[in-house]
Design a protein around this motif. Structure first.
Motif, PDB file in Angstrom:
ATOM      1  N   VAL A   1      47.952 -30.496 -18.450  1.00  0.00           N
ATOM      2  CA  VAL A   1      47.082 -29.401 -18.893  1.00  0.00           C
ATOM      3  C   VAL A   1      46.092 -29.912 -19.935  1.00  0.00           C
ATOM      4  O   VAL A   1      44.894 -29.616 -19.874  1.00  0.00           O
ATOM      5  N   ALA A   2      46.575 -30.703 -20.880  1.00  0.00           N
ATOM      6  CA  ALA A   2      45.694 -31.234 -21.922  1.00  0.00           C
ATOM      7  C   ALA A   2      44.624 -32.148 -21.323  1.00  0.00           C
ATOM      8  O   ALA A   2      43.451 -32.092 -21.720  1.00  0.00           O
ATOM      9  N   ALA A   3      45.008 -32.975 -20.364  1.00  0.00           N
ATOM     10  CA  ALA A   3      44.040 -33.860 -19.712  1.00  0.00           C
ATOM     11  C   ALA A   3      43.001 -33.042 -18.960  1.00  0.00           C
ATOM     12  O   ALA A   3      41.802 -33.368 -18.986  1.00  0.00           O
ATOM     13  N   ALA A   4      43.425 -31.986 -18.289  1.00  0.00           N
ATOM     14  CA  ALA A   4      42.495 -31.116 -17.566  1.00  0.00           C
ATOM     15  C   ALA A   4      41.556 -30.403 -18.536  1.00  0.00           C
ATOM     16  O   ALA A   4      40.373 -30.231 -18.247  1.00  0.00           O
ATOM     17  N   GLN A   5      42.076 -30.021 -19.672  1.00  0.00           N
ATOM     18  CA  GLN A   5      41.261 -29.336 -20.671  1.00  0.00           C
ATOM     19  C   GLN A   5      40.193 -30.276 -21.236  1.00  0.00           C
ATOM     20  O   GLN A   5      39.051 -29.871 -21.446  1.00  0.00           O
ATOM     21  N   ARG A   6      40.556 -31.539 -21.442  1.00  0.00           N
ATOM     22  CA  ARG A   6      39.596 -32.522 -21.957  1.00  0.00           C
ATOM     23  C   ARG A   6      38.529 -32.880 -20.919  1.00  0.00           C
ATOM     24  O   ARG A   6      37.399 -33.179 -21.276  1.00  0.00           O
ATOM     25  N   ASP A   7      38.907 -32.895 -19.644  1.00  0.00           N
ATOM     26  CA  ASP A   7      37.978 -33.325 -18.598  1.00  0.00           C
ATOM     27  C   ASP A   7      38.133 -32.447 -17.361  1.00  0.00           C
ATOM     28  O   ASP A   7      38.639 -32.881 -16.329  1.00  0.00           O
ATOM     29  N   PRO A   8      37.686 -31.192 -17.449  1.00  0.00           N
ATOM     30  CA  PRO A   8      37.852 -30.295 -16.307  1.00  0.00           C
ATOM     31  C   PRO A   8      37.131 -30.787 -15.053  1.00  0.00           C
ATOM     32  O   PRO A   8      37.649 -30.636 -13.940  1.00  0.00           O
ATOM     33  N   ASP A   9      35.956 -31.376 -15.211  1.00  0.00           N
ATOM     34  CA  ASP A   9      35.231 -31.872 -14.032  1.00  0.00           C
ATOM     35  C   ASP A   9      36.010 -32.995 -13.361  1.00  0.00           C
ATOM     36  O   ASP A   9      36.140 -33.021 -12.137  1.00  0.00           O
ATOM     37  N   GLY A  10      36.521 -33.918 -14.135  1.00  0.00           N
ATOM     38  CA  GLY A  10      37.303 -35.017 -13.573  1.00  0.00           C
ATOM     39  C   GLY A  10      38.559 -34.515 -12.887  1.00  0.00           C
ATOM     40  O   GLY A  10      38.921 -34.993 -11.802  1.00  0.00           O
TER      41      GLY A  10
END
Length: 188
Positions: A90-99
């Protein structure tokens, strides 16, 4: 994004191009996104892109490898995935939603590039299976749950991103509740 007009060293420029390409490819995927769109997103010319990447496919591979590496580091893949890795996801998605969207949504639609997401999903299944085995004794139901739980995790994060990331502090707990409900339903 780096300041326009600022000269970057080769590794910084390459990383800036990868980040811009992730944003551009996330909007339309590989086939529908041209290098002109990537160049515009990066604020550079196509010629500069070709100084770093031989083709659009090579650039796309670099973007997916970059996102994959960051997800692996964030979640502990492949050796240290734990139930706590959902929070890292979730944290990774929050930092880089496009990626994140590109990695799981777009590349999954493009068979020649989907191996990146498939590898992480396989690791997620391998992580889920021992925990699920305690709750589900039937082998077919166990296989079903092992396939379903990583899908719920990824799609739960995706839906959370698409909804505008409501209540970020509660996202992991809510996705965990959905996963627990699915396990309960399959094990019943």
């Amino acid at each position: 994004m780096p300041e326009r007009g600022r000269l970057l060293k080769r590794p910084e420029r390459r990383q800036a191009l990868i980040a811009a390409a992730a944003r551009a490819f996330a909007r339309g995927g590989f086939a529908a996104t041209g290098l002109d769109e990537v160049a515009a997103e990066a604020g550079v010319s196509r010629v500069l892109i070709y100084r770093h990447f031989e083709s659009k496919a090579e650039l796309y591979e670099a973007v997916l490898a970059d996102v994959s590496d960051r997800l692996r580091v964030a979640t502990g893949h492949p050796d240290h995935l734990t139930p706590g890795s959902l929070g890292a996801l979730v944290a990774a998605a929050q930092r880089d939603p496009d990626g994140f969207r590109l990695f799981f949504r777009q590349s999954g639609r493009e068979p020649e590039f989907r191996r990146h997401a498939d590898e992480l999903r396989a690791a997620m299944k391998a992580t889920a299976e021992p925990y699920l085995r305690d709750a589900i004794s039937d082998p077919q139901r166990l296989q079903w749950a092992t396939e379903l739980i990583p899908t719920i995790a990824v799609e739960g994060v995706m839906a959370w991103l698409d909804a505008g990331q409501p209540e970020p502090d509660a996202a992991v707990a809510r996705i965990t509740q959905v996963i627990a409900a699915a396990v309960t339903a399959i094990s019943a």
